[in-house]
Motif scaffolding. Sequence first.
Motif, PDB file in Angstrom:
ATOM      1  N   VAL A 188       0.856  -1.194   0.000  1.00  0.00           N
ATOM      2  CA  VAL A 188       0.000   0.000   0.000  1.00  0.00           C
ATOM      3  C   VAL A 188       0.889   1.239   0.000  1.00  0.00           C
ATOM      4  CG1 VAL A 188      -1.733   1.321   1.282  1.00  0.00           C
ATOM      5  CG2 VAL A 188      -1.841  -1.198   1.237  1.00  0.00           C
ATOM      6  N   THR A 189       0.604   2.170  -0.900  1.00  0.00           N
ATOM      7  CA  THR A 189       1.287   3.458  -0.951  1.00  0.00           C
ATOM      8  C   THR A 189       0.250   4.546  -0.711  1.00  0.00           C
ATOM      9  OG1 THR A 189       2.896   2.627  -2.540  1.00  0.00           O
ATOM     10  CG2 THR A 189       2.668   5.024  -2.378  1.00  0.00           C
ATOM     11  N   ALA A 190       0.510   5.384   0.287  1.00  0.00           N
ATOM     12  CA  ALA A 190      -0.434   6.457   0.627  1.00  0.00           C
ATOM     13  C   ALA A 190       0.104   7.797   0.152  1.00  0.00           C
ATOM     14  CB  ALA A 190      -0.659   6.487   2.130  1.00  0.00           C
ATOM     15  N   ILE A 191      -0.791   8.631  -0.343  1.00  0.00           N
ATOM     16  CA  ILE A 191      -0.446   9.984  -0.769  1.00  0.00           C
ATOM     17  C   ILE A 191      -1.211  10.945   0.126  1.00  0.00           C
ATOM     18  CG2 ILE A 191      -0.504  11.647  -2.661  1.00  0.00           C
ATOM     19  CD1 ILE A 191      -0.515   9.148  -4.543  1.00  0.00           C
ATOM     20  N   ALA A 192      -0.482  11.661   0.979  1.00  0.00           N
ATOM     21  CA  ALA A 192      -1.106  12.575   1.936  1.00  0.00           C
ATOM     22  C   ALA A 192      -1.595  13.830   1.227  1.00  0.00           C
ATOM     23  CB  ALA A 192      -0.122  12.937   3.037  1.00  0.00           C
ATOM     24  N   SER A 193      -2.806  14.271   1.577  1.00  0.00           N
ATOM     25  CA  SER A 193      -3.377  15.474   0.984  1.00  0.00           C
ATOM     26  C   SER A 193      -2.977  16.732   1.747  1.00  0.00           C
ATOM     27  CB  SER A 193      -4.899  15.361   0.939  1.00  0.00           C
ATOM     28  OG  SER A 193      -5.399  15.166   2.250  1.00  0.00           O
ATOM     29  N   GLN A 194      -2.411  16.564   2.916  1.00  0.00           N
ATOM     30  CA  GLN A 194      -1.936  17.701   3.716  1.00  0.00           C
ATOM     31  C   GLN A 194      -0.520  17.367   4.186  1.00  0.00           C
ATOM     32  OE1 GLN A 194      -1.515  17.041   7.272  1.00  0.00           O
ATOM     33  NE2 GLN A 194      -1.924  14.975   6.602  1.00  0.00           N
ATOM     34  N   GLN A 195       0.152  18.325   4.769  1.00  0.00           N
ATOM     35  CA  GLN A 195       1.559  18.118   5.104  1.00  0.00           C
ATOM     36  C   GLN A 195       1.860  18.173   6.597  1.00  0.00           C
ATOM     37  OE1 GLN A 195       3.743  17.026   2.783  1.00  0.00           O
ATOM     38  NE2 GLN A 195       1.881  16.961   1.585  1.00  0.00           N
ATOM     39  N   LYS A 196       0.857  17.961   7.462  1.00  0.00           N
ATOM     40  CA  LYS A 196       1.100  17.902   8.898  1.00  0.00           C
ATOM     41  C   LYS A 196       1.991  16.698   9.151  1.00  0.00           C
ATOM     42  CE  LYS A 196      -0.254  18.528  13.346  1.00  0.00           C
ATOM     43  NZ  LYS A 196       0.447  19.483  14.112  1.00  0.00           N
ATOM     44  N   ALA A 197       3.188  16.944   9.653  1.00  0.00           N
ATOM     45  CA  ALA A 197       4.178  15.883   9.782  1.00  0.00           C
ATOM     46  C   ALA A 197       4.371  15.435  11.218  1.00  0.00           C
ATOM     47  CB  ALA A 197       5.511  16.334   9.207  1.00  0.00           C
ATOM     48  N   GLN A 198       4.699  14.174  11.370  1.00  0.00           N
ATOM     49  CA  GLN A 198       5.132  13.574  12.624  1.00  0.00           C
ATOM     50  C   GLN A 198       6.452  12.879  12.311  1.00  0.00           C
ATOM     51  OE1 GLN A 198       3.799  13.725  15.681  1.00  0.00           O
ATOM     52  NE2 GLN A 198       2.109  14.970  14.962  1.00  0.00           N
ATOM     53  N   ALA A 199       7.527  13.384  12.892  1.00  0.00           N
ATOM     54  CA  ALA A 199       8.866  12.808  12.675  1.00  0.00           C
ATOM     55  C   ALA A 199       9.218  12.738  11.196  1.00  0.00           C
ATOM     56  CB  ALA A 199       8.976  11.439  13.335  1.00  0.00           C
ATOM     57  N   GLY A 200       8.866  13.787  10.437  1.00  0.00           N
ATOM     58  CA  GLY A 200       9.281  13.883   9.044  1.00  0.00           C
ATOM     59  C   GLY A 200       8.359  13.254   8.019  1.00  0.00           C
ATOM     60  N   ALA A 201       7.272  12.619   8.425  1.00  0.00           N
ATOM     61  CA  ALA A 201       6.353  11.996   7.474  1.00  0.00           C
ATOM     62  C   ALA A 201       4.967  12.602   7.650  1.00  0.00           C
ATOM     63  CB  ALA A 201       6.299  10.491   7.696  1.00  0.00           C
ATOM     64  N   ALA A 202       4.277  12.846   6.547  1.00  0.00           N
ATOM     65  CA  ALA A 202       2.938  13.448   6.596  1.00  0.00           C
ATOM     66  C   ALA A 202       1.935  12.471   7.184  1.00  0.00           C
ATOM     67  CB  ALA A 202       2.501  13.880   5.207  1.00  0.00           C
ATOM     68  N   MET A 203       1.090  12.977   8.078  1.00  0.00           N
ATOM     69  CA  MET A 203       0.045  12.159   8.678  1.00  0.00           C
ATOM     70  C   MET A 203      -1.067  11.911   7.672  1.00  0.00           C
ATOM     71  SD  MET A 203      -0.043  13.885  12.455  1.00  0.00           S
ATOM     72  CE  MET A 203      -1.494  12.979  12.943  1.00  0.00           C
ATOM     73  N   LEU A 204      -1.732  10.753   7.793  1.00  0.00           N
ATOM     74  CA  LEU A 204      -2.788  10.380   6.862  1.00  0.00           C
ATOM     75  C   LEU A 204      -4.162  10.649   7.452  1.00  0.00           C
ATOM     76  CD1 LEU A 204      -1.351   6.986   5.587  1.00  0.00           C
ATOM     77  CD2 LEU A 204      -1.169   9.243   4.530  1.00  0.00           C
ATOM     78  N   ILE A 205      -5.091  11.030   6.572  1.00  0.00           N
ATOM     79  CA  ILE A 205      -6.479  11.251   6.961  1.00  0.00           C
ATOM     80  C   ILE A 205      -7.368  10.324   6.133  1.00  0.00           C
ATOM     81  CG2 ILE A 205      -6.138  13.615   7.775  1.00  0.00           C
ATOM     82  CD1 ILE A 205      -7.188  14.623   5.078  1.00  0.00           C
ATOM     83  N   GLN A 206      -8.615  10.201   6.557  1.00  0.00           N
ATOM     84  CA  GLN A 206      -9.542   9.246   5.948  1.00  0.00           C
ATOM     85  C   GLN A 206      -9.682   9.415   4.441  1.00  0.00           C
ATOM     86  OE1 GLN A 206     -13.576   9.416   7.416  1.00  0.00           O
ATOM     87  NE2 GLN A 206     -13.981   7.327   6.771  1.00  0.00           N
ATOM     88  N   SER A 207      -9.612  10.630   3.937  1.00  0.00           N
ATOM     89  CA  SER A 207      -9.838  10.864   2.504  1.00  0.00           C
ATOM     90  C   SER A 207      -8.580  10.733   1.642  1.00  0.00           C
ATOM     91  CB  SER A 207     -10.450  12.246   2.301  1.00  0.00           C
ATOM     92  OG  SER A 207      -9.585  13.239   2.828  1.00  0.00           O
TER      93      SER A 207
END
Length: 108
Positions: free
Chosen positions: A19-38
């Motif tokens: 699975v590869t996720a593409i984050a729609s926003q850039q809120k990061a935790q330890a350098g990686a964008a957090m994922l949201i439901q959409s």
Amino acid sequence: MGQFLTTASTMMCPHGGTVTAIASQQKAQAGAAMLIQSDACTIAGCPFMIGPNPSPCVTVRWVSPATRNTLGGTPALTRESVGLCLAATQAPQGPVQVVNTQPKASGQ
């Protein structure tokens, strides 16, 4: 409480596809964008077959996100979130398997 899913999280379909996720926003935790439901999540390398016909998982639909954490008004994803892996026909083929997550941040 569950650990947040980020673009650095490792996830698989139940048949071993990646699975590869593409984050729609850039809120990061330890350098990686957090994922949201959409957020868009695609699957590559799924070998699933129905009889002699290939029926690989190709996308994820998140049906149960975090209950108390949102980013920009949209529910965040955690290790406890439920995502269904879907074939190209949109037939559900099993739940997403979360292999690892962001260990330094968590939510509900």
